[in-house]
Write a protein that holds these residues in place. Sequence first.
Motif, PDB file in Angstrom:
ATOM      1  N   MET A  51       0.845  -1.193   0.000  1.00 47.35           N
ATOM      2  CA  MET A  51       0.000   0.000   0.000  1.00 47.35           C
ATOM      3  C   MET A  51       0.875   1.236   0.000  1.00 47.35           C
ATOM      4  SD  MET A  51      -2.588  -1.308   2.957  1.00 47.35           S
ATOM      5  CE  MET A  51      -1.327  -2.222   3.823  1.00 47.35           C
ATOM      6  N   THR A  52       0.365   2.289  -0.579  1.00 45.25           N
ATOM      7  CA  THR A  52       1.042   3.574  -0.524  1.00 45.25           C
ATOM      8  C   THR A  52       0.032   4.603  -0.054  1.00 45.25           C
ATOM      9  OG1 THR A  52       2.314   5.233  -1.739  1.00 45.25           O
ATOM     10  CG2 THR A  52       0.595   4.084  -2.962  1.00 45.25           C
ATOM     11  N   GLY A  53       0.495   5.544   0.710  1.00 42.82           N
ATOM     12  CA  GLY A  53      -0.417   6.588   1.169  1.00 42.82           C
ATOM     13  C   GLY A  53      -0.466   6.683   2.668  1.00 42.82           C
ATOM     14  N   SER A  54      -1.536   7.271   3.143  1.00 43.04           N
ATOM     15  CA  SER A  54      -1.674   7.537   4.562  1.00 43.04           C
ATOM     16  C   SER A  54      -3.079   7.177   5.022  1.00 43.04           C
ATOM     17  CB  SER A  54      -1.405   9.019   4.831  1.00 43.04           C
ATOM     18  OG  SER A  54      -1.828   9.372   6.108  1.00 43.04           O
ATOM     19  N   GLU A  55      -3.176   6.360   6.049  1.00 44.54           N
ATOM     20  CA  GLU A  55      -4.485   6.024   6.616  1.00 44.54           C
ATOM     21  C   GLU A  55      -5.172   7.270   7.161  1.00 44.54           C
ATOM     22  OE1 GLU A  55      -6.218   3.363   6.540  1.00 44.54           O
ATOM     23  OE2 GLU A  55      -4.848   1.738   6.124  1.00 44.54           O
ATOM     24  N   THR A  57      -5.271  10.278   5.962  1.00 39.18           N
ATOM     25  CA  THR A  57      -5.988  11.022   4.920  1.00 39.18           C
ATOM     26  C   THR A  57      -6.979  10.132   4.182  1.00 39.18           C
ATOM     27  OG1 THR A  57      -4.330  10.516   3.243  1.00 39.18           O
ATOM     28  CG2 THR A  57      -4.000  12.528   4.520  1.00 39.18           C
ATOM     29  N   ARG A  58      -6.955   8.838   4.482  1.00 42.20           N
ATOM     30  CA  ARG A  58      -7.818   7.835   3.840  1.00 42.20           C
ATOM     31  C   ARG A  58      -7.544   7.694   2.342  1.00 42.20           C
ATOM     32  NH1 ARG A  58     -11.189   5.866   7.603  1.00 42.20           N
ATOM     33  NH2 ARG A  58     -11.879   7.240   9.239  1.00 42.20           N
ATOM     34  N   ASN A  59      -6.478   8.284   1.869  1.00 41.23           N
ATOM     35  CA  ASN A  59      -6.061   8.101   0.480  1.00 41.23           C
ATOM     36  C   ASN A  59      -4.986   7.031   0.444  1.00 41.23           C
ATOM     37  OD1 ASN A  59      -7.793  10.033  -0.384  1.00 41.23           O
ATOM     38  ND2 ASN A  59      -6.260  11.622  -0.679  1.00 41.23           N
ATOM     39  N   VAL A  60      -5.417   5.790   0.319  1.00 36.79           N
ATOM     40  CA  VAL A  60      -4.493   4.672   0.353  1.00 36.79           C
ATOM     41  C   VAL A  60      -4.622   3.892  -0.949  1.00 36.79           C
ATOM     42  CG1 VAL A  60      -3.837   2.557   1.540  1.00 36.79           C
ATOM     43  CG2 VAL A  60      -4.643   4.507   2.857  1.00 36.79           C
ATOM     44  N   GLY A  61      -3.547   3.832  -1.705  1.00 41.19           N
ATOM     45  CA  GLY A  61      -3.530   3.022  -2.914  1.00 41.19           C
ATOM     46  C   GLY A  61      -3.018   1.633  -2.577  1.00 41.19           C
ATOM     47  N   LYS A  62      -3.729   0.594  -3.009  1.00 38.76           N
ATOM     48  CA  LYS A  62      -3.327  -0.782  -2.717  1.00 38.76           C
ATOM     49  C   LYS A  62      -3.081  -1.530  -4.019  1.00 38.76           C
ATOM     50  CE  LYS A  62      -5.970  -0.840   1.534  1.00 38.76           C
ATOM     51  NZ  LYS A  62      -7.112  -1.396   2.246  1.00 38.76           N
ATOM     52  N   MET A  63      -1.937  -2.201  -4.082  1.00 36.55           N
ATOM     53  CA  MET A  63      -1.562  -2.977  -5.265  1.00 36.55           C
ATOM     54  C   MET A  63      -1.392  -4.424  -4.839  1.00 36.55           C
ATOM     55  SD  MET A  63      -0.660  -3.104  -8.444  1.00 36.55           S
ATOM     56  CE  MET A  63       0.055  -4.347  -9.467  1.00 36.55           C
ATOM     57  N   THR A  64      -2.026  -5.345  -5.566  1.00 39.66           N
ATOM     58  CA  THR A  64      -1.910  -6.772  -5.269  1.00 39.66           C
ATOM     59  C   THR A  64      -1.562  -7.519  -6.547  1.00 39.66           C
ATOM     60  OG1 THR A  64      -3.625  -6.572  -3.576  1.00 39.66           O
ATOM     61  CG2 THR A  64      -3.086  -8.802  -4.316  1.00 39.66           C
ATOM     62  N   GLU A  78      -6.343  -1.529  -6.489  1.00 40.36           N
ATOM     63  CA  GLU A  78      -7.620  -1.334  -5.799  1.00 40.36           C
ATOM     64  C   GLU A  78      -8.242   0.013  -6.137  1.00 40.36           C
ATOM     65  OE1 GLU A  78      -9.006  -1.349  -1.233  1.00 40.36           O
ATOM     66  OE2 GLU A  78      -7.946  -3.136  -1.951  1.00 40.36           O
ATOM     67  N   GLY A  79      -9.515  -0.052  -6.453  1.00 44.65           N
ATOM     68  CA  GLY A  79     -10.256   1.144  -6.810  1.00 44.65           C
ATOM     69  C   GLY A  79     -10.105   1.546  -8.264  1.00 44.65           C
ATOM     70  N   CYS A  80      -9.272   0.804  -9.025  1.00 50.34           N
ATOM     71  CA  CYS A  80      -9.024   1.160 -10.427  1.00 50.34           C
ATOM     72  C   CYS A  80      -9.392   0.024 -11.377  1.00 50.34           C
ATOM     73  CB  CYS A  80      -7.561   1.504 -10.638  1.00 50.34           C
ATOM     74  SG  CYS A  80      -6.976   2.944  -9.749  1.00 50.34           S
ATOM     75  N   THR A  81      -8.706  -1.103 -11.232  1.00 57.84           N
ATOM     76  CA  THR A  81      -8.843  -2.177 -12.202  1.00 57.84           C
ATOM     77  C   THR A  81      -8.274  -3.474 -11.652  1.00 57.84           C
ATOM     78  OG1 THR A  81      -8.424  -2.793 -14.517  1.00 57.84           O
ATOM     79  CG2 THR A  81      -6.622  -1.742 -13.333  1.00 57.84           C
ATOM     80  N   PHE A  82      -8.589  -4.565 -12.332  1.00 57.61           N
ATOM     81  CA  PHE A  82      -7.975  -5.855 -12.040  1.00 57.61           C
ATOM     82  C   PHE A  82      -7.997  -6.681 -13.320  1.00 57.61           C
ATOM     83  CE2 PHE A  82     -12.458  -6.369 -11.346  1.00 57.61           C
ATOM     84  CZ  PHE A  82     -12.748  -7.604 -11.920  1.00 57.61           C
ATOM     85  N   GLY A  83      -7.164  -7.688 -13.380  1.00 57.87           N
ATOM     86  CA  GLY A  83      -7.153  -8.547 -14.568  1.00 57.87           C
ATOM     87  C   GLY A  83      -5.838  -9.276 -14.717  1.00 57.87           C
ATOM     88  N   ARG A 126     -13.701   4.625 -12.485  1.00 58.65           N
ATOM     89  CA  ARG A 126     -14.007   4.815 -11.066  1.00 58.65           C
ATOM     90  C   ARG A 126     -13.323   6.079 -10.541  1.00 58.65           C
ATOM     91  NH1 ARG A 126     -12.769  -1.405  -9.354  1.00 58.65           N
ATOM     92  NH2 ARG A 126     -14.361  -2.327 -10.674  1.00 58.65           N
ATOM     93  N   PRO A 127     -14.067   7.018  -9.982  1.00 60.56           N
ATOM     94  CA  PRO A 127     -13.464   8.265  -9.496  1.00 60.56           C
ATOM     95  C   PRO A 127     -12.460   8.042  -8.371  1.00 60.56           C
ATOM     96  CG  PRO A 127     -15.837   8.199  -9.028  1.00 60.56           C
ATOM     97  CD  PRO A 127     -15.516   6.990  -9.825  1.00 60.56           C
ATOM     98  N   TYR A 128     -12.646   6.979  -7.581  1.00 60.55           N
ATOM     99  CA  TYR A 128     -11.731   6.688  -6.480  1.00 60.55           C
ATOM    100  C   TYR A 128     -10.305   6.470  -6.995  1.00 60.55           C
ATOM    101  CZ  TYR A 128      -9.682   4.174  -2.506  1.00 60.55           C
ATOM    102  OH  TYR A 128      -8.864   3.785  -1.482  1.00 60.55           O
ATOM    103  N   CYS A 129     -10.186   5.900  -8.177  1.00 61.82           N
ATOM    104  CA  CYS A 129      -8.871   5.592  -8.737  1.00 61.82           C
ATOM    105  C   CYS A 129      -8.015   6.850  -8.859  1.00 61.82           C
ATOM    106  CB  CYS A 129      -9.024   4.924 -10.100  1.00 61.82           C
ATOM    107  SG  CYS A 129      -7.440   4.494 -10.869  1.00 61.82           S
ATOM    108  N   GLN A 130      -8.534   7.844  -9.528  1.00 62.97           N
ATOM    109  CA  GLN A 130      -7.758   9.059  -9.711  1.00 62.97           C
ATOM    110  C   GLN A 130      -7.580   9.822  -8.418  1.00 62.97           C
ATOM    111  OE1 GLN A 130      -9.443  11.196 -13.000  1.00 62.97           O
ATOM    112  NE2 GLN A 130      -8.506   9.820 -14.489  1.00 62.97           N
ATOM    113  N   LEU A 131      -8.572   9.782  -7.545  1.00 60.57           N
ATOM    114  CA  LEU A 131      -8.461  10.450  -6.253  1.00 60.57           C
ATOM    115  C   LEU A 131      -7.273   9.906  -5.457  1.00 60.57           C
ATOM    116  CD1 LEU A 131      -9.691  12.294  -3.970  1.00 60.57           C
ATOM    117  CD2 LEU A 131     -10.865  10.222  -3.201  1.00 60.57           C
TER     118      LEU A 131
END
Length: 160
Positions: A51-55, A57-64, A78-83, A126-131
């Motif tokens: 994860m990157t970001g800060s809990e 600010t609740r702006n947390v990017g998660k990559m799996t 997370e919040g953007c895409t999967f595949g 998804r707007p969350y992605c860019q946010l």
Amino acid sequence: MLALLGIILLVTNGVLSDWTPVEKDLEIPLDLTQNSLIVRTFSLHGRIRWMTGSESTRNVGKMTIFLSSRGRMRYMIEGCTFGRFTVEPVIHSEVLIWKFIKTETSLVVYCNEVEVLNYLFADSTRPYCQLVWDGAENSGLIVFSRKDSASKYYDYESLE
């Protein structure tokens, strides 16, 4: 057995001195707009999750990344895409080197020096992605999640 051989090769080549063991839920000060994150795994099974970001600010990017020895590796931003990856990762052994580069507009993923994904945040509906991912606001910390079962060591490389 291959994982043990990979560890022995790392130690005998002196590479381990450059790598830091992954500790789950530990905040690592690493600005992804200035550095790439490099992760070493010793398995073709499990998941890489950071994860990157800060809990706060609740702006947390998660990559799996979901690993599989059957050539069906998948990813989720997370919040953007999967595949599945646009290019299947090149696998010569159980030792995989993953490199993540985040720009203000995209996340680029390499596996064993082959680009397997170049995701533009603007492509998400998804707007969350860019946010969360777009820009540089959330790039100061990296945390490996306790759900990460594959990452063993990490390093970084300056992008400048």
